[in-house]
Design a protein around this motif. Structure first.
Motif, PDB file in Angstrom:
ATOM      1  N   ILE A   1      45.625  21.149  65.091  1.00 14.39           N
ATOM      2  CA  ILE A   1      44.416  21.751  64.208  1.00 14.39           C
ATOM      3  C   ILE A   1      45.650  22.427  62.950  1.00 14.39           C
ATOM      4  O   ILE A   1      45.065  22.296  61.783  1.00 14.39           O
ATOM      5  N   VAL A   2      46.611  23.206  63.265  1.00 16.07           N
ATOM      6  CA  VAL A   2      47.438  23.787  62.335  1.00 16.07           C
ATOM      7  C   VAL A   2      48.066  22.536  61.700  1.00 16.07           C
ATOM      8  O   VAL A   2      48.026  22.504  60.172  1.00 16.07           O
ATOM      9  N   SER A   3      48.627  21.580  62.223  1.00 18.91           N
ATOM     10  CA  SER A   3      49.154  20.300  61.316  1.00 18.91           C
ATOM     11  C   SER A   3      48.123  19.952  60.443  1.00 18.91           C
ATOM     12  O   SER A   3      48.303  19.785  59.291  1.00 18.91           O
ATOM     13  N   LEU A   4      46.840  19.550  61.177  1.00 16.73           N
ATOM     14  CA  LEU A   4      45.752  19.280  60.167  1.00 16.73           C
ATOM     15  C   LEU A   4      45.347  20.017  59.034  1.00 16.73           C
ATOM     16  O   LEU A   4      45.219  19.631  57.831  1.00 16.73           O
ATOM     17  N   ILE A   5      45.532  21.418  59.072  1.00 20.74           N
ATOM     18  CA  ILE A   5      44.988  22.240  58.116  1.00 20.74           C
ATOM     19  C   ILE A   5      46.169  22.137  57.155  1.00 20.74           C
ATOM     20  O   ILE A   5      45.770  21.917  55.841  1.00 20.74           O
ATOM     21  N   VAL A   6      47.531  22.254  57.643  1.00 13.87           N
ATOM     22  CA  VAL A   6      48.798  22.189  56.573  1.00 13.87           C
ATOM     23  C   VAL A   6      48.384  20.890  55.853  1.00 13.87           C
ATOM     24  O   VAL A   6      48.620  20.813  54.537  1.00 13.87           O
ATOM     25  N   PHE A   7      48.389  19.800  56.389  1.00 18.37           N
ATOM     26  CA  PHE A   7      48.381  18.460  55.830  1.00 18.37           C
ATOM     27  C   PHE A   7      47.230  18.562  54.856  1.00 18.37           C
ATOM     28  O   PHE A   7      47.405  18.134  53.650  1.00 18.37           O
ATOM     29  N   VAL A   8      46.060  19.034  55.291  1.00 21.10           N
ATOM     30  CA  VAL A   8      44.875  18.753  54.272  1.00 21.10           C
ATOM     31  C   VAL A   8      45.011  19.734  53.266  1.00 21.10           C
ATOM     32  O   VAL A   8      44.903  19.242  51.821  1.00 21.10           O
ATOM     33  N   PHE A   9      45.584  20.968  53.388  1.00 20.85           N
ATOM     34  CA  PHE A   9      45.911  21.568  52.176  1.00 20.85           C
ATOM     35  C   PHE A   9      46.988  21.260  51.252  1.00 20.85           C
ATOM     36  O   PHE A   9      46.831  21.339  49.970  1.00 20.85           O
ATOM     37  N   CYS A  10      48.018  20.873  51.865  1.00 22.40           N
ATOM     38  CA  CYS A  10      48.790  20.541  51.140  1.00 22.40           C
ATOM     39  C   CYS A  10      48.607  19.096  49.990  1.00 22.40           C
ATOM     40  O   CYS A  10      48.998  19.160  48.811  1.00 22.40           O
ATOM     41  N   VAL A  11      48.072  18.348  50.662  1.00 21.64           N
ATOM     42  CA  VAL A  11      47.644  17.216  50.073  1.00 21.64           C
ATOM     43  C   VAL A  11      46.456  17.281  49.116  1.00 21.64           C
ATOM     44  O   VAL A  11      46.594  16.876  47.976  1.00 21.64           O
ATOM     45  N   TRP A  12      45.725  18.341  49.278  1.00 24.11           N
ATOM     46  CA  TRP A  12      44.595  18.498  48.622  1.00 24.11           C
ATOM     47  C   TRP A  12      45.136  19.395  47.465  1.00 24.11           C
ATOM     48  O   TRP A  12      44.713  19.276  46.158  1.00 24.11           O
ATOM     49  N   GLY A  13      45.993  20.435  47.671  1.00 18.30           N
ATOM     50  CA  GLY A  13      46.818  21.102  46.594  1.00 18.30           C
ATOM     51  C   GLY A  13      47.551  20.197  45.669  1.00 18.30           C
ATOM     52  O   GLY A  13      47.898  20.609  44.567  1.00 18.30           O
ATOM     53  N   SER A  14      48.138  19.076  46.138  1.00 16.01           N
ATOM     54  CA  SER A  14      48.910  18.391  45.146  1.00 16.01           C
ATOM     55  C   SER A  14      48.266  17.071  44.681  1.00 16.01           C
ATOM     56  O   SER A  14      49.241  16.208  44.401  1.00 16.01           O
ATOM     57  N   ARG A  15      46.922  16.920  44.906  1.00 18.74           N
ATOM     58  CA  ARG A  15      46.556  15.818  44.209  1.00 18.74           C
ATOM     59  C   ARG A  15      46.281  15.999  42.756  1.00 18.74           C
ATOM     60  O   ARG A  15      46.112  17.173  42.214  1.00 18.74           O
ATOM     61  N   LYS A  16      46.079  15.131  42.083  1.00 22.11           N
ATOM     62  CA  LYS A  16      45.745  15.116  40.465  1.00 22.11           C
ATOM     63  C   LYS A  16      46.730  15.995  40.080  1.00 22.11           C
ATOM     64  O   LYS A  16      46.478  16.823  39.445  1.00 22.11           O
ATOM     65  N   LEU A  17      47.954  15.677  40.127  1.00 18.15           N
ATOM     66  CA  LEU A  17      49.216  16.364  39.400  1.00 18.15           C
ATOM     67  C   LEU A  17      49.178  16.081  38.008  1.00 18.15           C
ATOM     68  O   LEU A  17      49.118  15.087  37.563  1.00 18.15           O
ATOM     69  N   GLN A  18      49.193  17.229  37.253  1.00 17.33           N
ATOM     70  CA  GLN A  18      49.654  16.948  35.726  1.00 17.33           C
ATOM     71  C   GLN A  18      50.618  17.638  35.034  1.00 17.33           C
ATOM     72  O   GLN A  18      51.334  18.304  35.793  1.00 17.33           O
ATOM     73  N   MET A  19      50.739  17.433  34.061  1.00 13.14           N
ATOM     74  CA  MET A  19      52.159  17.921  33.321  1.00 13.14           C
ATOM     75  C   MET A  19      51.945  19.428  33.203  1.00 13.14           C
ATOM     76  O   MET A  19      52.686  20.408  33.382  1.00 13.14           O
ATOM     77  N   LYS A  20      50.553  19.654  32.755  1.00 11.19           N
ATOM     78  CA  LYS A  20      50.338  21.162  32.541  1.00 11.19           C
ATOM     79  C   LYS A  20      49.477  21.614  33.606  1.00 11.19           C
ATOM     80  O   LYS A  20      48.321  21.225  33.856  1.00 11.19           O
ATOM     81  N   PRO A  21      50.177  22.032  34.747  1.00  4.02           N
ATOM     82  CA  PRO A  21      49.461  22.574  35.942  1.00  4.02           C
ATOM     83  C   PRO A  21      48.475  23.413  35.971  1.00  4.02           C
ATOM     84  O   PRO A  21      48.195  24.450  35.045  1.00  4.02           O
TER      85      PRO A  21
END
Lengths: 240, 175
Positions: free
Chosen positions: A29-49
């Motif tokens: 569960i922890v791995s899943l949470i970390v994975f989902v959170f990190c991937v969700w957090g770093s999608r749609k990366l932009q120059m202006k964050p």
């Protein structure tokens, strides 16, 4: 308070191979949470964050700062993903048991995986093994073994013992902090459920202790990553 | 108190070397590490590096354009100064040329006036001389004429006077 761990004994018929299913569940569960959170957090990366990207970049900068404190960035940059994953993994592991502790019957299923010494020692052992791996990789075999007998050969036993103490302290520090937090939380819950007076008596200490546990969880994840990088720098920096 | 002792026994049972737990944890952690490295940290770090590059480029460019602008403004100031000096010189040249011309004009006017004056004076002199000459001639001939007439007619003093006056008048009219 007589919680049992959901241990399966002798899996696959191998004697001594005992698996704590709760750990299996919680690490997943922890791995899943970390994975989902990190991937969700770093999608749609932009120059202006914006929004989450700011937070993720702050986290990257934070871990980068820890690494830079201990070694020069050129050798340290390969440890950035490791440090980031560690800090998120341990933080989520610590916090997941603060908010909730779930039991089914008398079996403790939902808890912090880091409240188990086996888990934290696994992590710390992995870190120590990695430091040796990178020590050999960065410095070369000869220079790596030379660090055991420098400045004098007399240091050899101490250096060897140091590796084990490092493993133990790194793992047990995390375990002790989180486990103590969960024990006290368990006691408070026990008090709160015992009677109506106990509930009101326990409510405020529980609130305070949960807040403190969140704080401890954050601090411990930081300390773990910090010490990881300290040990790493001992192995990969030639000036030590 | 009873529950507390129970808890301590739970605590003791938490220990124990369960290596399958270790393997599970290691497996999950390594898989997690690989996945987030690929899907989160990698792109994130790339983006940050890209931004660093971009910012560095922008700064470099800005510095370059600033230097260009400084140079241009310096050039412009220099040119302006040059133009100003040139204009000043032109004005001074024009002024001095004007003064010179003025002097020339005055000089030539003065000369002209002088010349005209001299010519007029010469004319007057000429005319005067000519008139005197003519008068002298006339007076001479008249006096001869008068003398001859006086002598011819032996005129009385009265008549003589009258005659002289008449002749003189005649001379005057003729003039």
């Amino acid at each position: 308070m007589d919680h049992d761990n959901p241990i399966v004994h002798d899996i696959f018929g191998i004697p001594g191979a005992d698996l704590n299913l709760s750990n299996l569940l919680m690490t997943f569960i922890v791995s899943l949470i970390v994975f989902v959170f990190c991937v969700w957090g770093s999608r749609k990366l932009q120059m202006k964050p914006k929004g989450m990207q700011n937070f993720m970049e702050w986290a990257v900068e934070f871990v980068r700062g820890i690494i830079k404190d201990n070694m020069d960035w050129k050798t340290g940059r390969v440890f950035l993903p490791l440090g980031l994953t560690l800090i998120f993994y341990i933080l989520v592991s610590n916090l997941i048991g603060v908010a909730t502790v779930g039991t089914v019957g008398h079996t403790l299923w939902w808890k912090s995986p880091t409240a188990d010494a086996v888990m934290t020692l696994t992590l710390s052992a992995m870190i120590i093994v990695l430091t040796h791996y990178y020590g050999i990789k960065v410095q070369g075999t000869k220079a790596y073994f030379k660090t055991y007998v420098s400045p004098v050969p007399l240091m050899l036993p101490f250096k060897i013992v140091e590796e084990f103490t490092n493993t133990l302290t790194l793992g047990l520090r995390l375990f002790g902090n989180i486990y103590a937090g969960e024990i006290l939380l368990g006691l408070l819950v026990g008090l709160a459920t015992s009677s109506i007076f106990g509930f009101f008596g326990a409510a405020i200490p529980m609130l305070a202790w949960q807040g403190f546990s969140v704080f401890i969880g954050g601090i411990q994840s930081y300390v773990f990553v910090m010490l990881t990088m300290v040990y790493m720098s001992h192995k990969v920096s030639s000036d030590h | 108190m009873h529950s507390y002792i129970d808890l301590l026994t739970v605590g003791a049972s938490v220990g124990g070397l369960r290596w399958p737990d270790m393997l599970v944890q290691l497996f999950f952690f390594i898989v997690l590490l690989a996945l987030v490295k690929k899907f989160a940290w990698g792109p994130l770090m790339n983006k940050m590096e890209e931004r660093e590059q971009y910012v560095a480029n922008e700064i470099e460019e800005a510095e370059k354009s600033r230097a260009d602008a400084e140079k241009a403004s310096k050039d412009a100031a220099e040119q302006l100064n040059q133009v100003r000096a040139e204009a000043q010189k032109m004005i001074e040249d024009a002024k001095s040329a004007g003064i010179k011309q003025e002097e020339q004009i005055i000089e030539s006017a003065r000369k002209e006036a002088e010349r005209i004056k001299e010519a007029a004076q010469a004319d007057i002199q000429n005319e005067k001389e000519r008139a005197i000459q003519a008068l002298q001639d006339k007076v001479a001939s008249l006096s001869v004429l008068i003398a001859s007439k006086v002598i011819e007619k032996e005129l009385s003093e009265q008549d003589q006077e009258k005659l002289i006056n008449e002749y003189i008048k005649e001379v005057g009219e003729e003039r």
